[in-house]
Design a protein around this motif. Structure first.
Motif, PDB file in Angstrom:
ATOM      1  N   ALA A 196       0.973  -1.281   0.003  1.00  0.00           N
ATOM      2  CA  ALA A 196       0.041   0.058  -0.121  1.00  0.00           C
ATOM      3  C   ALA A 196       0.864   1.275  -0.068  1.00  0.00           C
ATOM      4  O   ALA A 196       1.538   1.437   1.151  1.00  0.00           O
ATOM      5  CB  ALA A 196      -0.758  -0.213   1.299  1.00  0.00           C
ATOM      6  N   ILE A 203      -2.112   0.570  -4.745  1.00  0.00           N
ATOM      7  CA  ILE A 203      -1.407  -0.814  -4.419  1.00  0.00           C
ATOM      8  C   ILE A 203      -0.649  -1.460  -5.299  1.00  0.00           C
ATOM      9  O   ILE A 203      -1.253  -1.565  -6.581  1.00  0.00           O
ATOM     10  CB  ILE A 203      -2.855  -1.879  -3.886  1.00  0.00           C
ATOM     11  CG1 ILE A 203      -3.883  -1.301  -2.784  1.00  0.00           C
ATOM     12  CG2 ILE A 203      -2.270  -3.212  -3.465  1.00  0.00           C
ATOM     13  CD1 ILE A 203      -3.118  -0.782  -1.785  1.00  0.00           C
ATOM     14  N   PRO A 250      -4.057   5.057   0.841  1.00  0.00           N
ATOM     15  CA  PRO A 250      -4.085   3.587   1.551  1.00  0.00           C
ATOM     16  C   PRO A 250      -3.153   3.418   2.721  1.00  0.00           C
ATOM     17  O   PRO A 250      -2.014   3.789   2.548  1.00  0.00           O
ATOM     18  CB  PRO A 250      -3.907   2.676   0.566  1.00  0.00           C
ATOM     19  CG  PRO A 250      -3.106   3.515  -0.501  1.00  0.00           C
ATOM     20  CD  PRO A 250      -3.737   4.974  -0.500  1.00  0.00           C
ATOM     21  N   VAL A 253      -2.796  -2.915   3.628  1.00  0.00           N
ATOM     22  CA  VAL A 253      -3.337  -4.118   2.593  1.00  0.00           C
ATOM     23  C   VAL A 253      -3.143  -5.575   3.309  1.00  0.00           C
ATOM     24  O   VAL A 253      -2.121  -5.628   3.843  1.00  0.00           O
ATOM     25  CB  VAL A 253      -2.497  -3.989   1.263  1.00  0.00           C
ATOM     26  CG1 VAL A 253      -0.849  -4.345   1.494  1.00  0.00           C
ATOM     27  CG2 VAL A 253      -3.055  -4.929   0.354  1.00  0.00           C
ATOM     28  N   VAL A 263      -8.155  -3.088   2.128  1.00  0.00           N
ATOM     29  CA  VAL A 263      -7.313  -1.960   2.090  1.00  0.00           C
ATOM     30  C   VAL A 263      -7.975  -0.928   2.938  1.00  0.00           C
ATOM     31  O   VAL A 263      -9.265  -0.712   2.950  1.00  0.00           O
ATOM     32  CB  VAL A 263      -7.065  -1.320   0.745  1.00  0.00           C
ATOM     33  CG1 VAL A 263      -6.265  -0.110   0.854  1.00  0.00           C
ATOM     34  CG2 VAL A 263      -6.260  -2.618  -0.173  1.00  0.00           C
ATOM     35  N   THR A 265      -8.036   3.044   4.120  1.00  0.00           N
ATOM     36  CA  THR A 265      -7.621   4.367   3.810  1.00  0.00           C
ATOM     37  C   THR A 265      -7.997   5.605   4.794  1.00  0.00           C
ATOM     38  O   THR A 265      -8.976   5.444   5.454  1.00  0.00           O
ATOM     39  CB  THR A 265      -8.281   4.477   2.430  1.00  0.00           C
ATOM     40  OG1 THR A 265      -9.941   4.917   2.480  1.00  0.00           O
ATOM     41  CG2 THR A 265      -8.157   3.551   1.416  1.00  0.00           C
TER      42      THR A 265
END
Length: 377
Positions: A196, A203, A250, A253, A263, A265
């Motif tokens: 991330a 990603i 992000p 992950v 993910v 954020t």
């Protein structure tokens, strides 16, 4: 209005003295519970960490990064040791496989001009992926439009550009900029890793040779600015009613059992409570390179973890809690000051908290260290 992760600590320091933030946090663990209730039986494994940006559990060992110290550490049988010092002053993401025989960590220099993933395997040369070079060449989010995308027409010519340049060093409307800040890593299998990149808003995939490619670009985070939000930002009042695309940023992950990625954020603007709880959780299909938002409304989603029962756990740094997301519903499992990173293994939840840091003319001052604590779910 891209918010890169290192600035989080400054925002936390400012918020810890604010009434609004104090009302959202609690300094102790949740009451006893089990199953889908609150976590319980806290055991402190480390009480002197500064910025545990990332964690990974391997057997009984807890691996973590101390971001501002620039180290990868391991807690094993009660002993806490430095495994390695990163090639850059900031080390963030960490994932471990093969019982620790192979691990990967992300690192960045202060201005993000040199960012990388180091894959370290016992008895083999390091493999290093160059993210800053990839970002300069490819810039995966270069076609995304951020900033004001509609409204704000009543403002005087140049008024909004002047404000945003002064306050955030960006124009009122802009395309995805060249900026790499790898923050989290997860093993995908077959020698490949997912990363991330909080600066690149994407990603990325790194193969066993260190070659970088794009899995997915996270979508902009649109907000229709209210008068109250505009006032909280100190922006011109004519901005009210405008649609603003914030960057997604992000922060973690994780690979699910089905191969899809999860993910977390940040909202990409002010990460404190001033614009509301806008952090989100996405599902990413790595084969179709597509994203789907699964939940939102998190206050500073700096990390997530996947439980065996399908639950998703989210660290809410500014909410002062760890939240469980299951079957579309959320519940609080831990309340604690400044939860920064989390991991789940079986019935255990591991929570890393950020130190209480004050920023002054002489630089950051640590008022109280962070911690790494294990809870029972």
């Amino acid at each position: 209005m891209s918010s890169k992760i290192r600035a989080i600590t400054a925002a936390v320091a400012a918020c810890t003295t604010a009434t609004a933030f104090s009302a959202l946090t609690a300094s102790s663990a949740s009451a006893h519970g089990s199953g889908d209730g609150p976590a319980h039986s806290p055991k402190v494994l480390n009480s002197r960490v500064i910025a545990p940006f990332g964690m990974s559990i391997s057997g009984q060992d807890v691996w973590y990064t101390d971001g501002f110290v620039g180290t990868v550490n391991k807690i094993s049988k009660g002993a806490d040791t430095v495994v390695t010092t990163g090639p850059q002053p900031e080390v963030a993401g960490i994932d471990v496989i093969q019982g620790g025989a192979t691990y990967a960590f992300t690192s960045s220099n202060d201005d993000h001009s040199s960012t990388s993933l180091t894959i370290r395997s016992k008895g083999r040369p390091d493999v290093v992926a160059d993210f800053s070079g990839y970002e300069k060449t490819v810039n995966p989010d270069k076609h995304a439009t951020y900033g004001i995308v509609s409204g704000g027409k009543s403002c005087a010519p140049g008024e909004l550009d002047a404000f945003f340049m002064k306050a955030f060093q960006i124009p009122a409307t802009y395309k995805g900029q060249v900026d790499s800040h790898p923050y989290a890593v997860a093993y995908l299998g077959d020698g490949a890793w997912a990363v991330a990149d909080a600066g690149g808003n994407d990603i990325l995939r790194v193969d066993r040779r260190g070659h970088v490619s794009t899995i997915a670009v996270l979508p902009p985070q649109p907000v229709t600015m209210t008068a109250a939000q505009v006032a909280a930002m100190g922006a011109p009042s004519c901005l009210a009613g405008a649609k603003y695309n914030f960057e997604p940023v992000p922060t973690d992950v994780e690979r699910g059992a089905d191969g899809k990625l999860w993910v977390s954020t940040l909202p990409g603007g002010p990460e404190d409570p001033s614009l509301g709880a806008r952090g989100s959780v996405y599902s990413v299909n790595p084969w179709k390179h597509s994203t789907q938002r699964m939940a939102t409304g998190f206050l500073g989603a700096t990390d997530l973890a996947l439980g065996q029962d399908g639950a998703v756990y989210v660290a809410e740094l500014f909410g002062g809690k760890v939240t469980r997301l299951k079957h579309g519903r959320t519940s609080t499992v831990v309340t604690t000051d400044r939860p920064l990173s989390i991991e789940v293994q079986g019935e255990s939840l591991y929570v890393g908290t950020l130190a209480d840091v004050t920023f002054g003319p002489a630089g950051p001052v640590v008022n109280a260290p962070g911690s790494i604590t294990r809870y029972r779910l």
